[in-house]
Design an enzyme around this catalytic site. Structure first.
Site: not given
Ligand code: PXP
Length: 246
Positions: A45, A12, A72, A51, A47, A153, A103, A196, A9
């Site tokens: 992703h 960032h 995403e 952002r 958004r 996922e 939750t 994540h 991903n």
């Molecule tokens: N999977 C999904 C569905 C996500 O939304 C994210 C974060 O955008 C990730 C995986 C990757 O998470 P991380 O950036 O914390 O490794």
């Protein structure tokens, strides 16, 4: 055991770029490096508030990538139109607003079954592999299967947070829940992914679940790239995944 894919991903990289409104660092360049380092896919992703990843980033990724893009997005009409225009290999539906979350933090599928079933149908018809990002919860998994998702996922954020906080008994209980729910989702015919918050310290036990076919990892890898470079960070993550799988 089946091959375990790594989706990198790159959101960032765009976060850092957007912090200064500059053209660099370029997330598409990071995606190409990730491909060269052996990533099986790239995750981005888009958004609603843009952002990090922008519409132009998605266009450029679609033009440039040789590995599949996992797009995403939130379950909104705007995002559905964008996905149908690009037809990425995979679409992962994620919550963006608090009220869309369970939750545990994944998408609230069980209470939104009808809407989500109608929402994902055209994406699947367009040839996108539809994945739903959910908590490791039997009711959410059953609902994801009923609406016709190909993939779930499982959200590993709680497991990773408990590890970071040193709450090891609770972490192990969460890991056990993830393990059981991976097997449960697989038994319903769903392909199982996870992600994540995964790091070098937390990836191994999740990579070892036999039913998991793909991990999506971003934030930690991009952070680690500051110190060692993106390719070495990805190589080390892959090494740890393979070691856990062996
Ligand atoms: N999977 C999904 C569905 C996500 O939304 C994210 C974060 O955008 C990730 C995986 C990757 O998470 P991380 O950036 O914390 O490794």
């Amino acid at each position: 055991m089946d091959l375990l894919r790594l989706g990198v991903n790159i959101d960032h990289v765009a976060t850092v770029r957007n912090a200064r409104g500059s053209a660099y660092p370029d997330p598409v360049r990071a995606a190409r490096l990730a491909e060269e380092a052996g990533a099986d896919g790239i995750t981005a992703h888009l958004r609603e508030d843009r952002r990090h990843i922008t519409d132009t980033d998605i266009e450029r990724l679609m033009e440039t990538l040789t590995v599949p893009l996992n797009f995403e997005m939130a379950a909104t009409d705007e995002m559905q139109k964008i996905a149908l225009r690009h037809r990425p290999h995979a679409v992962c539906i994620v919550p963006e607003k608090r009220e869309e979350r369970t939750t545990e933090g994944g998408l609230e599928v069980a209470r939104e079954e009808n809407r989500l079933a109608h929402f994902i149908a055209p994406l699947a018809e367009a040839g996108c592999r539809v994945s739903i990002f959910i908590a490791a919860d039997a009711a959410q998994i059953e609902a994801a299967a009923r609406i016709g998702a190909a993939v779930v996922e499982l959200h590993t954020g709680a497991y990773c947070d408990l590890h970071a906080e040193g709450k090891f008994a609770e972490r192990d209980a969460e890991l056990q829940r993830l393990r059981e729910m991976s097997a449960f989702a697989h038994s319903l015919g769903l392909e199982v992914h996870a992600g994540h918050g995964l790091t070098f310290d937390t990836v191994g036990p999740v990579a070892a679940f036999p039913e998991v076919r793909e991990l999506n990892i971003g934030h930690f890898l991009i952070g680690e790239a500051i110190f060692v470079g993106l390719k070495p960070a990805i190589h080390e993550m892959r090494r740890l995944m393979n070691a856990a799988r062996a």
